[in-house]
Every structure is written in structure tokens, then in C-alpha cells.
Design a protein around this motif. Sequence first.
Motif, short mmCIF file in Angstrom:
data_model
loop_
_atom_site.label_atom_id
_atom_site.label_comp_id
_atom_site.label_asym_id
_atom_site.label_seq_id
_atom_site.Cartn_x
_atom_site.Cartn_y
_atom_site.Cartn_z
N THR A 9 0.84 -1.20 0.00
CA THR A 9 0.00 0.00 0.00
C THR A 9 0.88 1.25 0.00
OG1 THR A 9 -0.06 0.10 2.41
CG2 THR A 9 -1.76 -1.24 1.31
N PRO A 10 0.32 2.40 -0.37
CA PRO A 10 1.10 3.65 -0.27
C PRO A 10 1.60 3.91 1.14
CG PRO A 10 -0.88 4.00 -1.59
CD PRO A 10 -0.99 2.62 -1.00
N GLU A 11 0.80 3.53 2.14
CA GLU A 11 1.21 3.73 3.53
C GLU A 11 2.43 2.88 3.88
OE1 GLU A 11 -2.66 5.18 2.77
OE2 GLU A 11 -1.89 3.14 2.51
N LEU A 12 2.42 1.62 3.44
CA LEU A 12 3.57 0.75 3.67
C LEU A 12 4.80 1.27 2.93
CD1 LEU A 12 4.92 -1.80 4.75
CD2 LEU A 12 3.97 -3.06 2.80
N ALA A 13 4.60 1.75 1.70
CA ALA A 13 5.71 2.30 0.93
C ALA A 13 6.31 3.52 1.62
CB ALA A 13 5.24 2.67 -0.47
N ALA A 14 5.44 4.38 2.18
CA ALA A 14 5.93 5.56 2.89
C ALA A 14 6.73 5.17 4.11
CB ALA A 14 4.74 6.44 3.29
N ARG A 15 6.25 4.18 4.84
CA ARG A 15 6.94 3.71 6.03
C ARG A 15 8.29 3.09 5.66
NH1 ARG A 15 2.60 1.76 7.66
NH2 ARG A 15 2.92 -0.46 7.31
N PHE A 16 8.31 2.28 4.62
CA PHE A 16 9.54 1.63 4.18
C PHE A 16 10.56 2.67 3.71
CE2 PHE A 16 12.07 -0.10 0.65
CZ PHE A 16 12.73 -1.13 1.30
N LEU A 17 10.11 3.65 2.93
CA LEU A 17 11.03 4.69 2.46
C LEU A 17 11.53 5.56 3.61
CD1 LEU A 17 9.18 5.72 -0.83
CD2 LEU A 17 11.36 4.50 -0.65
N GLY A 18 10.69 5.73 4.64
CA GLY A 18 11.16 6.43 5.83
C GLY A 18 12.31 5.70 6.48
N LEU A 19 12.21 4.38 6.57
CA LEU A 19 13.31 3.57 7.10
C LEU A 19 14.54 3.71 6.21
CD1 LEU A 19 14.33 1.36 9.09
CD2 LEU A 19 13.43 -0.32 7.47
N MET A 20 14.34 3.77 4.90
CA MET A 20 15.46 3.88 3.97
C MET A 20 16.23 5.20 4.13
SD MET A 20 15.82 1.11 2.23
CE MET A 20 15.32 0.26 3.73
N LEU A 21 15.59 6.23 4.68
CA LEU A 21 16.30 7.48 4.93
C LEU A 21 17.49 7.25 5.85
CD1 LEU A 21 13.31 9.94 5.50
CD2 LEU A 21 14.74 9.75 3.46
#
Length: 408
Positions: A9-21
Motif C-alpha cells: 500500500t502507499p502507507e507501507l511504501a511511505a513507512r519503508f522509504l522512511g526507514l530507507m532514509l
Amino acid sequence: MTSFIRSITPELAARFLGLMLVVMQPFTGGARPPSVLLLLLGIWLLFQKRIDLNSIAARRLASVFALLLLPVLISLPGSFNPVGTASVALVLVLFFIVGLTLMQGLTAEDDHAWLQRWLTIVLAIWLADGFIQYLFGRDLLGVPMGSDGRMMGPFPDNLHFGLFMTVLMPIMLWRMTKTHPLAALAFIALIGFAASMTGARSNVLFYLLGAAILLPRFSWLHRAFILAALVAGIVAAIGQSETTATKFKQFDTPSEQSLFQRLDHMLSGRMIIWETAGEMLKDRPLTGVGAGAFDVAYDHYATRPEDPFRSGGDYVGGVYHAHHMYVSIAAESGFIGLAGLLAAIGLLIRWYRQAAPDLRSRAAPYAASLAVIAFPLQSQPVLYRAWWFPVVLLLLSGFIIALQSKKA
């Protein structure tokens, strides 16, 4: 495979990309690729009207960014580097969208638990990698120990390893202090040794601040172990690293020197930099020399002929910021910028104190790491840097959305 793709989901993608920061920090490009992807995702979510701009969290994030952005715009007309100042303003606007996207991925308690659990895993891997480097001379990626005996971890070209380990230690161990206190104690001891081995006293101070914030979450017996670990870790690192020992020996200054010279020696030249920043603020008290223009304006305001940070001075590469968040903001955007930053911090404290106990509990891990970053009596990275601001924004976004109740 199709079902897996649909589960993203977009929410999961946002969370994952936040971790990638955080995950991408040691690699080429650092936080830039996930920041760009978060920006694109945020623009799409805004276009699809899936981000509620009228929510309490969105309005609060907008308030913080307004307090940061307006002084930058005010400093633009008289900036020593108009292009650089305009770039800072543009980046802040774009990162506001990134912040909205990050909050979209952290709306539920499980979302925060997921992010904090994976941050803990990443930091634990980095810590293990640092000790492999210490024991065998190179880490798992082939990064060697610093030539001066510094522990670099997976960061080949900078000293960010100790900074991230210490600043993120509170959010890493916040839950662990209650669920696995002995493991948390072990991590505190290991991080203390690693922070000291980086040879940067600012990392030791970040570490001490983080440990002090975590201390009340332990029992009295565990607190005694922590205090012993603090002393043992620092002493052991001083004995193992010549650079670390030299940094601490700087506190022993010749008595015949002036107070300014002694402080400058202890702080590795920071007093000269701060004196020059003070000249910038004295000349332009309201607007400063322009956000992002510190390095361009430095020679104009440097007053000491022996200043090693001037162009062509002994310090190779010059100085691009004041090595202190509040001094940098004041020099670059004047008292207006400093007031904006302090007002933003004041709002965060106010929102936290006004929140219900369960919301404060959810926001506390982010608040702990933000408090370490904001502590004024230390040397911090300049706020508006492409490698640093995304991590601060991740903590800020998590903090703000954690204070918004589900009903709101």
C-alpha cells in the motif's frame, strides 16, 4: 507475486522509504533517493486527495515548516549566496511534502512499532559492523578503520557512524528498556565504546544525553550498571584510540593562554568559527548573511589574521557551517531565524504536554531523540543538509503524527 504487489500500500511504501532514509546513509547518494521517492509518492497522494491537509498533524507540520521557511525567505534579498538561499527555501517546501508522506505511513500504533523495530535492527547491524571493523581492521563492506584509529563503521568517508548511533539510541532502545532491560544495558555499553572510538567528543556528548534520557526507564540497580558502563566505555576507548585520547587531552590547556585561546583549543577551533558567526549576526541582526551562505560570507567577517578557516588557510576545505545548529541559524537568518527555530521547538513541547498520556507515550521515543538533537550545549550538524535533515524530519513527522488521536 501479484498478491504481494497488491499488498504494498502507499502507507507501507511511505513507512519503508522512511526507514530507507536511515538505511541508505552509508551509501552513495545517502538519503537522496528515498527522499525523492517519498516526494513523488506524496505528490501522487496529494493529487489523489489521500492526504488530509486539514488534519491536526498536517496543520502542525505546516506551522513548523512556516517558522523555518519564512526567515529563509526574508534572508534571501541580502544573501551572500542568493542561489544557495533560494535552494534552501525550495528544499524546505519539497520536504514539507515528504513530511506529509511520512506521516501517512505512521497513522497506527503498529506502524510506529514497525518503524522503531526496524530502526533497532539497522542500528544493531551497524554496531556489529563497527566492532567487526575494530577487531579485524575492516568491516563487512571492506571499509577500513580510520587511519588515525577511528571506528568508522560502514561510513567510508565521514564520521556519521557515531552521530547516528548516539542520536538514534533513545528511539532504538525505548521499548527495549521495558521488554528486555539487560539487552538494552548491553547496547548502551557497546554504543558508548563505539561513540568514544569515533574520536568525536560531540558523539560522546550525544551519547551521554541519550543515556540520561533513557536512565529513568530502568530500575535503580540497572541505573548503577549504566553509570559504570559509561565510565568503562569511555576509559576503554581512550586507551584504545590515540585520536580519542588526544581529543580528551585538549581539555588540558596551557595556563598562560587567554581564556579565548584555551576554549578554542579545547573546542578544536570552534571559538574562532563562533566569533566569526557573531560578527555576521552583529552586522545583520535581523536577516543574517543568508541561509546556506555561511561559507561564502566567512572571509568577509573573519577578523583574525591567523584564522585557519579562511580561504587558503591551514584548514583544508574551509568551513561551511558554524558547527552549532543555533549559531548557524542565527548567523545565516538572523534573530528572526533563531526566533523561528525556538518557536518551533516551543510548539513541539507545548503539543507534547497538552496531549493525552497514551499519545505522549506513543510520541516519547521520537521526542527523546529530538531532545538529544536540540540540546544547545554541543556541536551539531547544520540543520539544512541533504544527509541530515531527512533523518530529523523522520523523527519530527513521527512525533507529530503520534500526538494525533485516531478520532482526530
